[in-house]
Design a protein around this motif. Sequence first.
Motif, PDB file in Angstrom:
ATOM      1  N   ARG A   3     -56.361  33.738 -10.372  1.00  0.00           N
ATOM      2  CA  ARG A   3     -56.829  32.458  -9.714  1.00  0.00           C
ATOM      3  C   ARG A   3     -58.331  32.150 -10.015  1.00  0.00           C
ATOM      4  O   ARG A   3     -58.486  31.089 -10.470  1.00  0.00           O
ATOM      5  N   ALA A   4     -59.013  33.028  -9.632  1.00  0.00           N
ATOM      6  CA  ALA A   4     -60.318  32.821  -9.429  1.00  0.00           C
ATOM      7  C   ALA A   4     -60.957  33.054 -11.209  1.00  0.00           C
ATOM      8  O   ALA A   4     -61.774  31.977 -11.272  1.00  0.00           O
ATOM      9  N   PHE A   5     -60.406  33.756 -11.951  1.00  0.00           N
ATOM     10  CA  PHE A   5     -60.790  33.599 -13.371  1.00  0.00           C
ATOM     11  C   PHE A   5     -60.361  32.243 -13.789  1.00  0.00           C
ATOM     12  O   PHE A   5     -61.421  31.573 -14.797  1.00  0.00           O
ATOM     13  N   GLU A   6     -59.353  31.800 -13.708  1.00  0.00           N
ATOM     14  CA  GLU A   6     -58.995  30.303 -14.291  1.00  0.00           C
ATOM     15  C   GLU A   6     -59.621  29.304 -13.760  1.00  0.00           C
ATOM     16  O   GLU A   6     -60.110  28.233 -14.349  1.00  0.00           O
ATOM     17  N   GLU A 160     -61.206  41.979  -6.259  1.00  0.00           N
ATOM     18  CA  GLU A 160     -60.080  41.652  -6.139  1.00  0.00           C
ATOM     19  C   GLU A 160     -59.534  41.330  -7.562  1.00  0.00           C
ATOM     20  O   GLU A 160     -58.244  41.478  -7.887  1.00  0.00           O
ATOM     21  N   GLU A 161     -60.183  41.022  -8.554  1.00  0.00           N
ATOM     22  CA  GLU A 161     -59.762  40.604  -9.816  1.00  0.00           C
ATOM     23  C   GLU A 161     -60.780  41.213 -10.801  1.00  0.00           C
ATOM     24  O   GLU A 161     -61.949  41.232 -10.704  1.00  0.00           O
ATOM     25  N   VAL A 162     -60.141  41.720 -11.891  1.00  0.00           N
ATOM     26  CA  VAL A 162     -60.989  42.290 -13.127  1.00  0.00           C
ATOM     27  C   VAL A 162     -60.474  41.844 -14.354  1.00  0.00           C
ATOM     28  O   VAL A 162     -58.954  41.882 -14.505  1.00  0.00           O
ATOM     29  N   GLU A 163     -60.968  41.052 -14.982  1.00  0.00           N
ATOM     30  CA  GLU A 163     -60.400  40.028 -16.263  1.00  0.00           C
ATOM     31  C   GLU A 163     -61.517  40.249 -17.484  1.00  0.00           C
ATOM     32  O   GLU A 163     -62.579  40.351 -17.313  1.00  0.00           O
ATOM     33  N   ALA A 164     -60.938  40.471 -18.648  1.00  0.00           N
ATOM     34  CA  ALA A 164     -61.735  40.274 -19.887  1.00  0.00           C
ATOM     35  C   ALA A 164     -62.043  38.958 -20.066  1.00  0.00           C
ATOM     36  O   ALA A 164     -61.399  38.206 -20.111  1.00  0.00           O
ATOM     37  N   ASP A 165     -63.344  38.634 -20.507  1.00  0.00           N
ATOM     38  CA  ASP A 165     -63.947  37.299 -20.866  1.00  0.00           C
ATOM     39  C   ASP A 165     -63.729  37.064 -22.478  1.00  0.00           C
ATOM     40  O   ASP A 165     -63.387  38.075 -22.963  1.00  0.00           O
ATOM     41  N   ILE A 170     -66.780  41.454 -19.013  1.00  0.00           N
ATOM     42  CA  ILE A 170     -65.669  41.814 -18.078  1.00  0.00           C
ATOM     43  C   ILE A 170     -66.182  40.959 -16.704  1.00  0.00           C
ATOM     44  O   ILE A 170     -67.277  40.976 -16.465  1.00  0.00           O
ATOM     45  N   ILE A 171     -65.185  39.978 -16.182  1.00  0.00           N
ATOM     46  CA  ILE A 171     -65.459  39.277 -15.126  1.00  0.00           C
ATOM     47  C   ILE A 171     -64.722  39.809 -13.800  1.00  0.00           C
ATOM     48  O   ILE A 171     -63.729  40.282 -13.929  1.00  0.00           O
ATOM     49  N   LEU A 172     -65.510  40.095 -12.925  1.00  0.00           N
ATOM     50  CA  LEU A 172     -65.283  40.824 -11.796  1.00  0.00           C
ATOM     51  C   LEU A 172     -65.356  39.722 -10.462  1.00  0.00           C
ATOM     52  O   LEU A 172     -66.250  38.801 -10.358  1.00  0.00           O
ATOM     53  N   THR A 173     -64.194  39.615  -9.660  1.00  0.00           N
ATOM     54  CA  THR A 173     -64.166  38.596  -8.652  1.00  0.00           C
ATOM     55  C   THR A 173     -64.057  39.478  -7.544  1.00  0.00           C
ATOM     56  O   THR A 173     -63.005  40.131  -7.210  1.00  0.00           O
ATOM     57  N   GLY A 174     -64.826  39.252  -6.231  1.00  0.00           N
ATOM     58  CA  GLY A 174     -64.639  39.923  -5.143  1.00  0.00           C
ATOM     59  C   GLY A 174     -64.909  39.303  -3.875  1.00  0.00           C
ATOM     60  O   GLY A 174     -65.424  37.894  -4.013  1.00  0.00           O
ATOM     61  N   VAL A 175     -64.857  39.841  -2.772  1.00  0.00           N
ATOM     62  CA  VAL A 175     -64.957  39.218  -1.489  1.00  0.00           C
ATOM     63  C   VAL A 175     -66.719  39.131  -1.326  1.00  0.00           C
ATOM     64  O   VAL A 175     -67.466  39.812  -1.720  1.00  0.00           O
ATOM     65  N   PHE A 176     -67.064  37.767  -1.073  1.00  0.00           N
ATOM     66  CA  PHE A 176     -68.667  37.326  -0.849  1.00  0.00           C
ATOM     67  C   PHE A 176     -69.162  38.443  -0.011  1.00  0.00           C
ATOM     68  O   PHE A 176     -70.196  38.863  -0.466  1.00  0.00           O
ATOM     69  N   GLU A 177     -68.596  38.845   1.016  1.00  0.00           N
ATOM     70  CA  GLU A 177     -69.344  39.601   1.941  1.00  0.00           C
ATOM     71  C   GLU A 177     -69.387  41.192   1.395  1.00  0.00           C
ATOM     72  O   GLU A 177     -70.411  42.164   1.705  1.00  0.00           O
ATOM     73  N   ASP A 178     -68.730  41.721   0.191  1.00  0.00           N
ATOM     74  CA  ASP A 178     -68.889  42.757  -0.359  1.00  0.00           C
ATOM     75  C   ASP A 178     -69.771  42.973  -1.549  1.00  0.00           C
ATOM     76  O   ASP A 178     -69.600  43.815  -2.388  1.00  0.00           O
ATOM     77  N   TYR A 179     -70.588  41.797  -1.747  1.00  0.00           N
ATOM     78  CA  TYR A 179     -71.300  41.849  -2.993  1.00  0.00           C
ATOM     79  C   TYR A 179     -72.147  43.049  -3.253  1.00  0.00           C
ATOM     80  O   TYR A 179     -72.317  43.560  -4.376  1.00  0.00           O
ATOM     81  N   SER A 180     -72.869  43.598  -2.130  1.00  0.00           N
ATOM     82  CA  SER A 180     -74.047  44.465  -2.269  1.00  0.00           C
ATOM     83  C   SER A 180     -73.222  45.914  -2.510  1.00  0.00           C
ATOM     84  O   SER A 180     -73.632  46.639  -3.199  1.00  0.00           O
ATOM     85  N   ASN A 181     -71.840  46.030  -1.911  1.00  0.00           N
ATOM     86  CA  ASN A 181     -71.178  47.402  -2.493  1.00  0.00           C
ATOM     87  C   ASN A 181     -71.050  47.288  -3.752  1.00  0.00           C
ATOM     88  O   ASN A 181     -70.988  48.260  -4.441  1.00  0.00           O
TER      89      ASN A 181
END
Length: 242
Positions: A3-6, A160-165, A170-181
């Motif tokens: 969903r995030a990638f689209e 949460e999502e790993v997609e090939a651009d 590579i596009i990674l989508t994650g929780v905002f609060e976990d950005y630093s990790n």
Amino acid sequence: MGRAFEYRKARKLKRWGNMSKTFTRIGKEITIAVKAGGPDPSTNPRLRALMQNAKSENMPKDTVERAIKKATDKDSKDYKEITYEGYGPHGIAIFVEAATDNNTRTVANVRSYFTKHGGSLGTQGSLTFLFDHKVVLKIQAKPEVSLDDLELELIDCGVEEVEADEDGAIILTGVFEDYSNIQKYLEENGFEIISTEFVRIPNDLKEITPEQRESIDKLLEKLEEDEDVTQVFHNMREDEEA
């Protein structure tokens, strides 16, 4: 595709920002980052991310360095990050992010745009339930690391999502609060971070007619033209997703 990638793909195709607007936005964000965490990118994760973004947007290196130096000046403008939430015509939810040195001016402008274009500005937090706050990182792929293996490694970091651009990245989508990790893992494991963006992805996209879209687009254009506004998100289904 996730969903995030689209959502990101459709948003990218509809992107309104021109180069000067993008440079201004990054410059303001650099000021905020430097004042919050100092001018040394090695100890300021957010500044590192902004410098990567500046490079990906072809922002000249000396322009970035001037912005960092200017931000250390005690007389430089002190920008604050503010969010505004409201509804446009036909019940479309609109989430506005701004970086401003004068909230009174900015909120008055934003409210006037909503009012003049058949919408209404709401209270802060009123649309939080409609949007998921995410971090989206674009990184250089490593031939020796598969997408599946990378996803397994990054799940614990908040990805949460790993997609090939389309361009092989590579596009990674994650929780905002976990950005630093996520950033820490990528840097420690030698991944090149091309860009980082923070987005608000709608939980549900609203279908509208072409006629309705026209009136909504007028409001979005006014918001996006404002010099204090950095990003605008909405829950209207884009043409490319229909």
